[in-house]
Design a protein around this motif. Structure first.
Motif, PDB file in Angstrom:
ATOM      1  N   THR A 198      13.284  14.019  24.862  1.00  0.00           N
ATOM      2  CA  THR A 198      12.432  14.966  25.603  1.00  0.00           C
ATOM      3  C   THR A 198      10.968  14.524  25.643  1.00  0.00           C
ATOM      4  O   THR A 198      10.159  15.149  26.335  1.00  0.00           O
ATOM      5  CB  THR A 198      12.510  16.360  24.963  1.00  0.00           C
ATOM      6  OG1 THR A 198      12.001  16.303  23.618  1.00  0.00           O
ATOM      7  CG2 THR A 198      13.949  16.867  24.920  1.00  0.00           C
ATOM      8  N   LEU A 199      10.612  13.474  24.916  1.00  0.00           N
ATOM      9  CA  LEU A 199       9.220  13.038  24.840  1.00  0.00           C
ATOM     10  C   LEU A 199       8.808  12.232  26.061  1.00  0.00           C
ATOM     11  O   LEU A 199       9.645  11.633  26.755  1.00  0.00           O
ATOM     12  CB  LEU A 199       9.009  12.187  23.579  1.00  0.00           C
ATOM     13  CG  LEU A 199       9.240  12.881  22.232  1.00  0.00           C
ATOM     14  CD1 LEU A 199       9.160  11.875  21.107  1.00  0.00           C
ATOM     15  CD2 LEU A 199       8.234  14.009  22.017  1.00  0.00           C
ATOM     16  N   SER A 200       7.514  12.235  26.316  1.00  0.00           N
ATOM     17  CA  SER A 200       6.929  11.370  27.353  1.00  0.00           C
ATOM     18  C   SER A 200       6.240  10.204  26.656  1.00  0.00           C
ATOM     19  O   SER A 200       5.441  10.403  25.735  1.00  0.00           O
ATOM     20  CB  SER A 200       5.909  12.153  28.193  1.00  0.00           C
ATOM     21  OG  SER A 200       6.546  13.201  28.900  1.00  0.00           O
ATOM     22  N   PHE A 201       6.549   9.006  27.092  1.00  0.00           N
ATOM     23  CA  PHE A 201       6.018   7.803  26.444  1.00  0.00           C
ATOM     24  C   PHE A 201       4.965   7.161  27.344  1.00  0.00           C
ATOM     25  O   PHE A 201       5.287   6.367  28.225  1.00  0.00           O
ATOM     26  CB  PHE A 201       7.162   6.825  26.150  1.00  0.00           C
ATOM     27  CG  PHE A 201       8.261   7.440  25.333  1.00  0.00           C
ATOM     28  CD1 PHE A 201       8.140   7.558  23.963  1.00  0.00           C
ATOM     29  CD2 PHE A 201       9.415   7.930  25.944  1.00  0.00           C
ATOM     30  CE1 PHE A 201       9.147   8.131  23.204  1.00  0.00           C
ATOM     31  CE2 PHE A 201      10.422   8.493  25.201  1.00  0.00           C
ATOM     32  CZ  PHE A 201      10.297   8.603  23.827  1.00  0.00           C
ATOM     33  N   CYS A 202       3.716   7.539  27.121  1.00  0.00           N
ATOM     34  CA  CYS A 202       2.657   7.068  27.992  1.00  0.00           C
ATOM     35  C   CYS A 202       1.614   6.203  27.275  1.00  0.00           C
ATOM     36  O   CYS A 202       0.738   5.635  27.918  1.00  0.00           O
ATOM     37  CB  CYS A 202       1.957   8.261  28.662  1.00  0.00           C
ATOM     38  SG  CYS A 202       1.297   9.471  27.508  1.00  0.00           S
ATOM     39  N   PHE A 203       1.697   6.077  25.956  1.00  0.00           N
ATOM     40  CA  PHE A 203       0.732   5.244  25.237  1.00  0.00           C
ATOM     41  C   PHE A 203       1.020   3.758  25.435  1.00  0.00           C
ATOM     42  O   PHE A 203       0.116   2.958  25.645  1.00  0.00           O
ATOM     43  CB  PHE A 203       0.752   5.572  23.738  1.00  0.00           C
ATOM     44  CG  PHE A 203       0.027   6.842  23.394  1.00  0.00           C
ATOM     45  CD1 PHE A 203      -1.037   7.288  24.174  1.00  0.00           C
ATOM     46  CD2 PHE A 203       0.405   7.598  22.298  1.00  0.00           C
ATOM     47  CE1 PHE A 203      -1.694   8.455  23.865  1.00  0.00           C
ATOM     48  CE2 PHE A 203      -0.260   8.772  21.981  1.00  0.00           C
ATOM     49  CZ  PHE A 203      -1.311   9.205  22.766  1.00  0.00           C
ATOM     50  N   SER A 204       2.267   3.399  25.362  1.00  0.00           N
ATOM     51  CA  SER A 204       2.655   2.001  25.455  1.00  0.00           C
ATOM     52  C   SER A 204       4.161   1.918  25.671  1.00  0.00           C
ATOM     53  O   SER A 204       4.882   2.898  25.457  1.00  0.00           O
ATOM     54  CB  SER A 204       2.260   1.251  24.179  1.00  0.00           C
ATOM     55  OG  SER A 204       2.790  -0.063  24.184  1.00  0.00           O
ATOM     56  N   GLY A 264       6.388   7.050  17.926  1.00  0.00           N
ATOM     57  CA  GLY A 264       4.975   6.691  17.834  1.00  0.00           C
ATOM     58  C   GLY A 264       4.344   6.324  19.155  1.00  0.00           C
ATOM     59  O   GLY A 264       3.115   6.292  19.276  1.00  0.00           O
ATOM     60  N   LEU A 265       5.169   6.062  20.184  1.00  0.00           N
ATOM     61  CA  LEU A 265       4.651   5.728  21.519  1.00  0.00           C
ATOM     62  C   LEU A 265       4.476   6.965  22.392  1.00  0.00           C
ATOM     63  O   LEU A 265       3.965   6.854  23.510  1.00  0.00           O
ATOM     64  CB  LEU A 265       5.607   4.749  22.226  1.00  0.00           C
ATOM     65  CG  LEU A 265       5.932   3.448  21.478  1.00  0.00           C
ATOM     66  CD1 LEU A 265       6.901   2.609  22.304  1.00  0.00           C
ATOM     67  CD2 LEU A 265       4.663   2.666  21.183  1.00  0.00           C
ATOM     68  N   ALA A 266       4.900   8.126  21.897  1.00  0.00           N
ATOM     69  CA  ALA A 266       4.831   9.348  22.694  1.00  0.00           C
ATOM     70  C   ALA A 266       3.403   9.867  22.773  1.00  0.00           C
ATOM     71  O   ALA A 266       2.613   9.711  21.842  1.00  0.00           O
ATOM     72  CB  ALA A 266       5.745  10.414  22.101  1.00  0.00           C
ATOM     73  N   CYS A 267       3.073  10.497  23.904  1.00  0.00           N
ATOM     74  CA  CYS A 267       1.722  11.010  24.097  1.00  0.00           C
ATOM     75  C   CYS A 267       1.637  12.518  23.920  1.00  0.00           C
ATOM     76  O   CYS A 267       0.569  13.100  24.040  1.00  0.00           O
ATOM     77  CB  CYS A 267       1.204  10.627  25.486  1.00  0.00           C
ATOM     78  SG  CYS A 267       2.352  10.988  26.833  1.00  0.00           S
ATOM     79  N   GLY A 268       2.768  13.164  23.614  1.00  0.00           N
ATOM     80  CA  GLY A 268       2.760  14.603  23.389  1.00  0.00           C
ATOM     81  C   GLY A 268       2.831  14.935  21.907  1.00  0.00           C
ATOM     82  O   GLY A 268       2.629  14.087  21.039  1.00  0.00           O
ATOM     83  N   GLU A 269       3.141  16.186  21.607  1.00  0.00           N
ATOM     84  CA  GLU A 269       3.288  16.645  20.238  1.00  0.00           C
ATOM     85  C   GLU A 269       4.597  16.124  19.661  1.00  0.00           C
ATOM     86  O   GLU A 269       5.671  16.299  20.246  1.00  0.00           O
ATOM     87  CB  GLU A 269       3.278  18.186  20.207  1.00  0.00           C
ATOM     88  CG  GLU A 269       3.468  18.793  18.841  1.00  0.00           C
ATOM     89  CD  GLU A 269       2.379  18.354  17.866  1.00  0.00           C
ATOM     90  OE1 GLU A 269       2.742  17.967  16.742  1.00  0.00           O
ATOM     91  OE2 GLU A 269       1.197  18.401  18.226  1.00  0.00           O
ATOM     92  N   THR A 270       4.520  15.483  18.492  1.00  0.00           N
ATOM     93  CA  THR A 270       5.711  14.885  17.886  1.00  0.00           C
ATOM     94  C   THR A 270       6.022  15.468  16.505  1.00  0.00           C
ATOM     95  O   THR A 270       6.830  14.905  15.769  1.00  0.00           O
ATOM     96  CB  THR A 270       5.543  13.349  17.753  1.00  0.00           C
ATOM     97  OG1 THR A 270       4.412  13.079  16.914  1.00  0.00           O
ATOM     98  CG2 THR A 270       5.355  12.706  19.106  1.00  0.00           C
ATOM     99  N   ALA A 271       5.390  16.589  16.167  1.00  0.00           N
ATOM    100  CA  ALA A 271       5.601  17.182  14.841  1.00  0.00           C
ATOM    101  C   ALA A 271       7.064  17.552  14.628  1.00  0.00           C
ATOM    102  O   ALA A 271       7.624  17.340  13.546  1.00  0.00           O
ATOM    103  CB  ALA A 271       4.710  18.414  14.675  1.00  0.00           C
ATOM    104  N   LYS A 272       7.691  18.102  15.690  1.00  0.00           N
ATOM    105  CA  LYS A 272       9.100  18.511  15.549  1.00  0.00           C
ATOM    106  C   LYS A 272      10.008  17.317  15.309  1.00  0.00           C
ATOM    107  O   LYS A 272      11.032  17.432  14.606  1.00  0.00           O
ATOM    108  CB  LYS A 272       9.551  19.294  16.789  1.00  0.00           C
ATOM    109  CG  LYS A 272       9.481  18.545  18.096  1.00  0.00           C
ATOM    110  CD  LYS A 272       9.926  19.427  19.255  1.00  0.00           C
ATOM    111  CE  LYS A 272       9.907  18.686  20.590  1.00  0.00           C
ATOM    112  NZ  LYS A 272       8.533  18.343  21.019  1.00  0.00           N
TER     113      LYS A 272
END
Length: 326
Positions: free
Chosen positions: A167-173, A188-196
């Motif tokens: 469900t994550l968006s990967f916009c950093f790299s 670690g490449l995701a640009c959203g909240e990854t706490a969950k």
């Protein structure tokens, strides 16, 4: 090469870069890992063949060794061939879908390594602490129920990890510094909240390897208490030898898992190459080590392998048959 993000673009294709600090030595790095892969495939295939073909080894303890050999054969197959293509031919691309599928199988197989070690400990606990009821407890019905229960537990937790990652968006790299799609390397490449995702990862660690290890420790504490009370020195020696083999495998597996976990937690103070190496060894080394330790220290398996190598016909009637109770 790392791609730059554009706007809210989310990458769906990734590049696997292992050992970025040793890129000029890539054609040579594959050699030790290829040898480990070869040992794992040949060693576990031999263990599987011997246990499958010899009816004298069709007992619960050997069934569990057979199961762990299946896992040790499957684990490197999930990523090592792609790793070789990466190192030798520089074919390092992978889609998001392929990445998630690879991640699922790597984590699922790794989780069952821990689970099988737990069932081995339970098997030895019943055999030594309650031998008169061994056939009542450790039979095919029990193994079927345990297999279903652990499959649901492990499969559900790993599936939740994969679903949350998808469900994550990967916009950093789009560059993953690893040879396979490791969960936190991708997150670690995701640009959203990854706490969950982090919480789910920690929950899975607690519910599978940590709980398994606690149960293993409880089983072996009771085993050694029972062994120390044993009046027979020969029985005590045999029990210690059998449990010693399992304890060596458990110690190596959990020590490497702990090193990999700590390498991730302190990754900011160490090079990515060290983290990648510990993560690879955590999976590959037990796959090489386990068939060797079981083949050398388990007398019945060792005798069958030696007879097979010498080309002698094995006579099952010369060995006590202990079939799985149905």
């Amino acid at each position: 090469m790392q791609e730059k993000t554009v706007g809210n673009h989310s990458y769906t294709d990734f590049i696997l870069i292992g050992f970025p600090g040793f890129s000029e030595y890539k054609p040579y790095i594959y050699i030790p890992f290829f040898l480990m892969f070869l040992v794992a495939v040949v060693g576990n295939s031999v263990i599987i063949f011997v246990i499958k073909t010899q009816t004298s080894l069709h007992s619960p303890m050997y069934f569990l060794i057979f199961a762990i050999a299946i896992m040790d054969l499957s684990a490197p197959i999930t990523f090592v061939p792609n790793m070789f293509l990466n190192l030798v031919l520089n074919l390092n691309g992978i889609s998001l879908g392929g990445c998630l599928v690879q991640m699922f199988f790597v984590h699922l197989i790794s989780s069952f390594e821990s689970t099988i070690l737990l069932v081995m400990a339970l098997d030895r606990y019943v055999a030594i602490c309650n031998p008169l009821r061994y056939n009542d407890y450790m039979n095919s019905s029990t193994f079927y129920k345990l297999s279903v229960a652990f499959l649901i537990r492990n499969g559900l937790l790993v599936s939740l990890i994969i679903i949350l990652a998808s469900t994550l968006s990967f916009c950093f790299s789009n560059v993953i510094e690893h040879f396979y799609c490791e969960h936190m390397a991708l997150v670690g490449l995701a640009c959203g909240e990854t706490a969950k995702n982090s919480i789910m990862g920690l929950l899975a660690i607690f519910c599978i390897p940590v709980i398994d290890l606690l149960c293993i420790c409880y089983s072996y504490i009771n085993i050694f208490c029972a062994v120390l009370k044993s009046a027979s020195g020969k029985a005590r020696q045999k029990a210690v030898h059998t449990c010693g083999t399992h304890l060596i495998v458990i110690f190596v597996s959990y020590l490497l898992a702990l090193c990999s976990y700590l390498a991730y937690r302190i990754r900011n103070s160490m090079s990515p190459d060290v983290h990648i190496l510990t993560s690879l060894l955590c999976i590959l080394f037990p796959c090489c080590f386990n068939p060797i330790i079981y083949g050398v220290r388990t007398k019945e398996i060792r005798e069958h392998i030696l007879k097979m190598v010498k080309g002698k016909k094995i006579h099952p009637e010369n060995i006590k048959v202990a079939s799985i109770t149905r």
